[in-house]
Design a protein around this motif. Structure first.
Motif, PDB file in Angstrom:
ATOM      1  N   THR A 100      39.128  36.685  29.674  1.00  0.00           N
ATOM      2  CA  THR A 100      38.989  36.026  31.044  1.00  0.00           C
ATOM      3  C   THR A 100      40.041  35.187  31.542  1.00  0.00           C
ATOM      4  O   THR A 100      40.264  35.525  32.961  1.00  0.00           O
ATOM      5  N   ILE A 101      40.619  34.456  30.672  1.00  0.00           N
ATOM      6  CA  ILE A 101      41.918  33.700  31.355  1.00  0.00           C
ATOM      7  C   ILE A 101      42.906  34.392  31.697  1.00  0.00           C
ATOM      8  O   ILE A 101      43.484  34.136  32.955  1.00  0.00           O
ATOM      9  N   LEU A 102      43.184  35.324  30.914  1.00  0.00           N
ATOM     10  CA  LEU A 102      44.391  36.370  31.583  1.00  0.00           C
ATOM     11  C   LEU A 102      43.800  36.991  32.713  1.00  0.00           C
ATOM     12  O   LEU A 102      44.730  37.279  33.381  1.00  0.00           O
ATOM     13  N   ILE A 103      42.649  37.655  32.985  1.00  0.00           N
ATOM     14  CA  ILE A 103      42.226  38.244  34.019  1.00  0.00           C
ATOM     15  C   ILE A 103      42.619  37.134  35.212  1.00  0.00           C
ATOM     16  O   ILE A 103      43.106  37.654  36.378  1.00  0.00           O
ATOM     17  N   SER A 104      41.939  35.908  35.139  1.00  0.00           N
ATOM     18  CA  SER A 104      42.291  34.992  36.165  1.00  0.00           C
ATOM     19  C   SER A 104      43.715  34.465  36.476  1.00  0.00           C
ATOM     20  O   SER A 104      44.131  34.440  37.509  1.00  0.00           O
ATOM     21  N   GLY A 166      38.493  43.434  37.104  1.00  0.00           N
ATOM     22  CA  GLY A 166      38.398  42.097  37.394  1.00  0.00           C
ATOM     23  C   GLY A 166      39.711  41.424  38.211  1.00  0.00           C
ATOM     24  O   GLY A 166      39.600  40.765  38.856  1.00  0.00           O
ATOM     25  N   VAL A 167      40.610  42.063  37.353  1.00  0.00           N
ATOM     26  CA  VAL A 167      42.222  41.537  38.146  1.00  0.00           C
ATOM     27  C   VAL A 167      42.151  41.910  39.451  1.00  0.00           C
ATOM     28  O   VAL A 167      42.520  41.225  40.393  1.00  0.00           O
ATOM     29  N   LEU A 168      41.857  43.251  39.856  1.00  0.00           N
ATOM     30  CA  LEU A 168      41.926  43.621  41.491  1.00  0.00           C
ATOM     31  C   LEU A 168      41.016  42.776  42.335  1.00  0.00           C
ATOM     32  O   LEU A 168      41.416  42.497  43.436  1.00  0.00           O
ATOM     33  N   ALA A 169      39.654  42.421  41.882  1.00  0.00           N
ATOM     34  CA  ALA A 169      38.827  41.746  42.518  1.00  0.00           C
ATOM     35  C   ALA A 169      39.371  40.400  42.891  1.00  0.00           C
ATOM     36  O   ALA A 169      39.321  39.763  43.897  1.00  0.00           O
ATOM     37  N   ILE A 170      39.873  39.627  41.678  1.00  0.00           N
ATOM     38  CA  ILE A 170      40.502  38.398  41.925  1.00  0.00           C
ATOM     39  C   ILE A 170      41.561  38.381  42.893  1.00  0.00           C
ATOM     40  O   ILE A 170      41.686  37.578  43.635  1.00  0.00           O
ATOM     41  N   PHE A 228      43.240  28.698  40.840  1.00  0.00           N
ATOM     42  CA  PHE A 228      43.178  29.301  39.358  1.00  0.00           C
ATOM     43  C   PHE A 228      41.951  28.857  38.604  1.00  0.00           C
ATOM     44  O   PHE A 228      41.473  29.560  37.642  1.00  0.00           O
ATOM     45  N   GLU A 229      41.555  27.609  38.565  1.00  0.00           N
ATOM     46  CA  GLU A 229      40.499  26.668  37.998  1.00  0.00           C
ATOM     47  C   GLU A 229      39.404  27.666  38.625  1.00  0.00           C
ATOM     48  O   GLU A 229      38.378  27.943  37.715  1.00  0.00           O
ATOM     49  N   ILE A 230      39.332  27.800  39.972  1.00  0.00           N
ATOM     50  CA  ILE A 230      37.993  28.446  40.497  1.00  0.00           C
ATOM     51  C   ILE A 230      37.790  29.948  40.018  1.00  0.00           C
ATOM     52  O   ILE A 230      36.861  30.446  39.690  1.00  0.00           O
ATOM     53  N   ASN A 231      38.957  30.726  39.712  1.00  0.00           N
ATOM     54  CA  ASN A 231      39.109  31.955  39.451  1.00  0.00           C
ATOM     55  C   ASN A 231      38.599  32.241  37.889  1.00  0.00           C
ATOM     56  O   ASN A 231      37.996  33.235  37.535  1.00  0.00           O
TER      57      ASN A 231
END
Length: 294
Positions: A100-104, A166-170, A228-231
């Motif tokens: 999850t952190i890497l995705i963000s 998830g990466v593309l969406a963020i 980044f915190e929000i993501n």
């Protein structure tokens, strides 16, 4: 040393007091009217949103009982009485949290780079052409208007389950959110350095590089860390639609009524967000050149 205090005549003092009372009365009247309008608007909005206080208080016990269940193990004891049983899957959940952190991180970084490239075209005082500014602004509005979880669902359908969605969406949502914040920072800069650089015959890119960027770099960094915190929180929810990360494990626990697993996963998410919040706060303090205290 004696100080003489002048006293106004009674008639003049009465006029001033009367004017003061009228001014206070007008201010109180405006405040009362504003309060009445606010309350009326709130009631109308609540009726339109079908907010029913009777339903809220009638079923509030279900909310409380759910939290009672998530804090209870299968043998009926509280979760904190047997930490090993409660956090039985911490290794697997930690790996998913890392994902999850890497995705963000990847999504935020990619979105920030693209937002950085576009914000100068969206700012009113730096856009090279009005039509280009309008076009870029509408694009940024589209990116941030559509919720990131909707983008995640679309990308899951297009590319399948996994972190890529998830990466593309963020990334897309970050372009819109950071692009707006960046451009607002640029619109509030001092334009005298820009005019000075432009007077030397420098082009548009040179003006952005040497006159605008030094003024906005700290603000850009601060907003990027905040995003980044929000993501991280957003990426945790994206797992609900199959976009990877800890959210997939959380939604499985919710659907299968693994109550203690729900509380354990939520605890790990909350602690992770706390650590990230403290870490990014420290980084912001270092970048801005002043001490920050958590």
């Amino acid at each position: 040393m004696t100080i003489a205090v002048s006293i106004l005549p009674a008639q003049q003092l009465a006029v001033l007091n009367d004017a003061y009372r009228k001014a206070v009365a007008r201010k109180r009247l405006r405040f009362a009217l504003a309060t009445a309008v606010f309350v009326a608007t709130l009631i109308i909005a609540a009726v339109g949103a079908e907010v029913n206080l009777r339903t809220f208080f009638t079923h509030f016990g279900n909310f409380v009982s759910y939290f009672d269940r998530v804090l209870t193990l299968e043998d009926g004891t509280r979760v904190w009485t047997n930490i090993g049983e409660w956090l039985w899957g911490w290794q697997k959940w930690s790996l998913l949290l890392g994902e999850t952190i890497l995705i963000s991180y990847v999504g935020t970084l990619a979105g920030a780079v693209l937002a950085f490239a576009l914000n100068f075209l969206a700012a009113e005082n730096t856009a090279p052409a009005a039509w280009l500014r309008i076009l870029v602004k509408r694009f940024l509005e589209f990116c941030r208007t559509v919720p990131d979880i909707v983008f995640a669902l679309i990308f899951v359908i297009a590319f399948g389950l996994g972190p890529m969605a998830g990466v593309l969406a963020i990334t897309i949502h970050c372009i819109g959110a950071l692009g707006k914040q960046y451009s607002e920072i640029v619109e509030n800069i001092d334009m005298r350095p820009v005019e000075g650089v432009r007077s030397t015959g420098a082009g548009w890119i040179s003006c952005m590089r040497f006159a605008v960027l030094p003024q906005v770099a700290a603000g850009f960094a601060g907003y990027t860390l905040l995003r980044f915190e929000i993501n991280v929180r957003g990426a945790s929810v994206m797992g609900f639609v199959g976009a990877g990360g800890i959210g997939q494990e959380l939604v499985v626990a919710i659907r299968k009524f693994y109550y203690s697993d729900v509380s354990a996963i939520l605890l790990m998410i909350v602690l992770t967000v706390f650590v990230i919040d403290i870490g990014t706060g420290w980084i912001r303090g270092r970048l801005f050149g002043r001490d920050r205290h958590a």
